[in-house]
Write a protein that holds these residues in place. Sequence first.
Motif, PDB file in Angstrom:
ATOM      1  N   SER A  45       4.047  -4.740  -2.956  1.00 11.22           N
ATOM      2  CA  SER A  45       2.754  -4.833  -3.647  1.00 11.22           C
ATOM      3  C   SER A  45       2.904  -4.502  -5.128  1.00 11.22           C
TER       4      SER A  45
ATOM      5  N   GLN B  44      -0.746  -8.788  -2.246  1.00 12.30           N
ATOM      6  CA  GLN B  44      -1.659  -8.457  -1.140  1.00 12.30           C
ATOM      7  C   GLN B  44      -0.911  -8.397   0.188  1.00 12.30           C
TER       8      GLN B  44
ATOM      9  N   TYR C  25       0.221  -4.934   0.683  1.00 11.98           N
ATOM     10  CA  TYR C  25      -0.822  -4.064   1.235  1.00 11.98           C
ATOM     11  C   TYR C  25      -0.907  -4.205   2.751  1.00 11.98           C
TER      12      TYR C  25
ATOM     13  N   HIS D  79      -7.726  -7.156   6.475  1.00 11.90           N
ATOM     14  CA  HIS D  79      -7.440  -7.553   5.096  1.00 11.90           C
ATOM     15  C   HIS D  79      -6.852  -8.960   5.062  1.00 11.90           C
TER      16      HIS D  79
ATOM     17  N   HIS E 210      -8.564 -11.740   2.873  1.00  9.42           N
ATOM     18  CA  HIS E 210      -7.720 -12.324   1.837  1.00  9.42           C
ATOM     19  C   HIS E 210      -7.667 -13.847   1.961  1.00  9.42           C
TER      20      HIS E 210
ATOM     21  N   LYS F 235      -9.306  -3.486   1.268  1.00 12.33           N
ATOM     22  CA  LYS F 235      -8.286  -2.868   0.414  1.00 12.33           C
ATOM     23  C   LYS F 235      -8.552  -1.377   0.233  1.00 12.33           C
TER      24      LYS F 235
END
Length: 212
Positions: free
Chosen positions: A49, A73, A76, A92, A96, A156
């Motif tokens: 990340s 991302q 993450y 996420h 995303h 996030k």
Amino acid sequence: MEGPTPVSALIHAATMVTAGVFMIARCSPLFEYSPTALIVITFAGAMTSFLAATTGILQNDLKRVIAYSTCSQLGYMIFACGISNYSVSVFHLMNHAFFKALLFLSAGSVIHAMSDEQDMRKMGGLVSSFPLTYAMMLIGSLSLIGFPFLTGFYSKDVILELAYTKYTISGNFAFWLGSVSVLFTSYYSFRLLFVTFLVPTNSFGPRQITMS
């Protein structure tokens, strides 16, 4: 990965992202038996990340900025799996997918209008020509940086909170690198918007703009 913009939207929103993260989430019972593997995943995700975000701030290609943000991302999502929060990672992943597809399709609209020019340094002042594209890209960018009450914020922010409350060396490492990466993400997202849409035009001569 080079390709037409609709293909980029597909692989960055679904195929490429799903391949690794979804496999780790599905194999979570196996990973839970190996704390060492989880630590390695956490460190690898946090460094991914951070490194991808630092690379993204140096890019001038419109699609490459968005592509490196995908890689960031992904980091993450990976370190969320490493701290044993697989459901948040998949959450996420889903969030995303939507805002990254929006960003890529908006970028494709701009590139098509600029006669296949992808260098942001040759753009500028496009907000008056493409107000709808600008609005869509603004929404996607705000969601990407985790602006409150948009989808990116809910996933996030939870990932960073869970990393902080892990109270381990790997958790703290992921939290701090993730937090710095958020700042870099904000920088390159707004840089993209300003250089492409808001600053005075930077083209080196008259350019035919195709309304898309």
